[in-house]
Write a protein that holds these residues in place. Structure first.
Motif, short mmCIF file in Angstrom:
data_model
loop_
_atom_site.label_atom_id
_atom_site.label_comp_id
_atom_site.label_asym_id
_atom_site.label_seq_id
_atom_site.Cartn_x
_atom_site.Cartn_y
_atom_site.Cartn_z
N ASP A 1 46.55 44.57 38.55
CA ASP A 1 47.11 45.26 39.71
C ASP A 1 47.11 46.76 39.45
OD1 ASP A 1 48.00 44.25 42.26
OD2 ASP A 1 49.22 42.82 41.14
N VAL A 2 47.07 47.55 40.53
CA VAL A 2 47.16 49.00 40.38
C VAL A 2 48.54 49.36 39.83
CG1 VAL A 2 47.11 51.21 41.59
CG2 VAL A 2 45.50 49.42 42.23
N GLN A 3 49.57 48.76 40.42
CA GLN A 3 50.94 48.95 39.94
C GLN A 3 51.71 47.65 40.06
OE1 GLN A 3 52.30 51.30 38.34
NE2 GLN A 3 50.95 53.06 38.70
N THR A 4 52.75 47.51 39.32
CA THR A 4 53.68 46.35 39.26
C THR A 4 53.09 45.18 38.48
OG1 THR A 4 53.16 44.87 41.14
CG2 THR A 4 54.43 46.89 41.63
N CYS B 1 40.87 51.38 40.62
CA CYS B 1 40.68 50.50 41.77
C CYS B 1 40.01 49.19 41.41
CB CYS B 1 39.83 51.24 42.80
SG CYS B 1 38.32 51.90 42.07
N VAL C 1 42.06 43.46 40.82
CA VAL C 1 42.76 44.31 41.78
C VAL C 1 42.29 43.95 43.20
CG1 VAL C 1 42.94 46.72 42.58
CG2 VAL C 1 42.97 46.21 40.14
N GLY C 2 43.19 43.98 44.17
CA GLY C 2 42.82 43.70 45.55
C GLY C 2 41.96 44.81 46.12
N ASN C 3 40.67 44.55 46.24
CA ASN C 3 39.73 45.59 46.66
C ASN C 3 38.40 44.90 46.87
OD1 ASN C 3 37.78 47.67 46.71
ND2 ASN C 3 39.01 48.99 45.39
#
Lengths: 224, 224
Positions: free
Chosen positions: A67-70, A94, A121-123
């Motif tokens: 994840d980018v964060q968390t 990303c 990552v969601g992308n």
């Protein structure tokens, strides 16, 4: 900008070398591996929660949650019963790359794994360019996202081996049709294997989990 | 990797210079401008179709429709009545940048525009780093995507001024709540202004369109 392009090529080539070495290590240990990719919110974590619920007693599954964060996704997977879960927070990047994977793998005791699943990552764009050493990419698309997405983001569908259509229970709430999304995806990549599931209602999850078991069995047959 | 970081800084700084010059030009002509960003499938094009249906007779609206591949979105906007629509196909790049915008602007006859709306590539990460010279970024999130997204992709919510929560009609089909997504987003950016809409049923679109009209009126008041 040609200096930038050359540098990107160099970074990608370093990534490919590292990915090849990860692939070799997983292969030697008979570990099947998947790289889950999609837009944010298509249901990667939900699908892995359901996969754990079904297969956790049969298979030794290692999970890397990018994840980018968390560390939300990693925590969800632990709550779902995941025994070997590593968060991988990019802090802004990303996509995951092979270097990030190579840093967490030593913490995962590969000798005790049947299956490694990386949740990217969601992308729907950038992760398509980065080989992580996986057997194959699994791209998720949900029925709430629009059935033209394979045409608009073709690289991800071209480089994936599997397409999971999630949120099948929400068909009818938009113009999205399974027929059209399949036609569009197969036009980009005729070899895509397709699953239709709903993580909410459970539709189609048996077929997905059976396929995952088969993948592991084949890998262990090959390496045995 | 520090060579890469330095180069990225240089590219960003070139982008910022160009964006500043675009901003100055739009300002001089009294044109309000929005940069619409979100995951793929959150409903950017749908919101713009509805905005055109409502405001096309009152405002002179220019639209730039960015996509990795296909001119699908531009064609949808033309079918929705868009009179000045330019597709901007990146051919692989995961975001629009100021250089791409500066290439299409001369085709748009800025002397005859009240409002310029750029629809960015569907990507909740990379477009956050690229100023296009807009007045503000508008981030869309749909109720089917998960209400923790602002925490997981904070840069986009930090750099946006407006958050549009779309697909309000699908509340109840997942764990998503408006209360939680707002709390999460405002924790990242306390100044975010929030709209709740459904492009499918029309809920909330009046408030959004009124705000757009107000933005244009203020801009023209200032520049008049």
């Amino acid at each position: 900008m040609s200096q930038k392009v050359n540098l990107e090529k160099k970074v990608l080539s370093e990534n490919d070398l590292l990915a090849a070495s990860i692939r070799q290590e997983l292969e030697a240990k008979g570990i099947a591996s998947l790289n889950m990719v999609s837009s944010p919110g298509s249901g990667k974590t939900s699908l892995l929660e359901k996969t754990l619920a079904e297969l956790n007693n049969e298979l030794r599954i290692g999970l890397i949650a990018g994840d980018v964060q968390t560390e939300n996704d990693a925590n969800r997977l632990i709550r779902a019963g995941g025994k070997i879960v590593r968060p991988l927070v990019t802090g802004g990047a990303c996509h995951l790359d092979a270097r990030m994977i190579s840093r967490v793998l030593p913490e995962m005791n590969l000798d005790n794994l049947d299956l490694l699943i990386v949740e990217n990552v969601g992308n729907l764009v950038c992760p398509s360019s980065f080989d992580l050493g996986e057997d194959m990419k699994v791209v998720l698309i949900s029925t709430t996202e629009g059935d033209d997405k394979p045409l608009k983001y073709p690289a991800m569908f071209r480089r994936s081996s599997i397409m999971v259509i999630n949120k099948i229970d929400l068909l009818g709430t938009s113009e999205f049709t399974v027929k059209r999304v399949k036609e569009n995806a197969l036009q980009i990549n005729a070899n895509l294997k397709v699953f239709e599931v709903s993580c909410r209602t459970g539709i189609g999850l048996d077929a997905w989990c059976d396929w995952v078991k088969q993948l592991v069995a084949e890998k262990q047959g090959v390496s045995a």
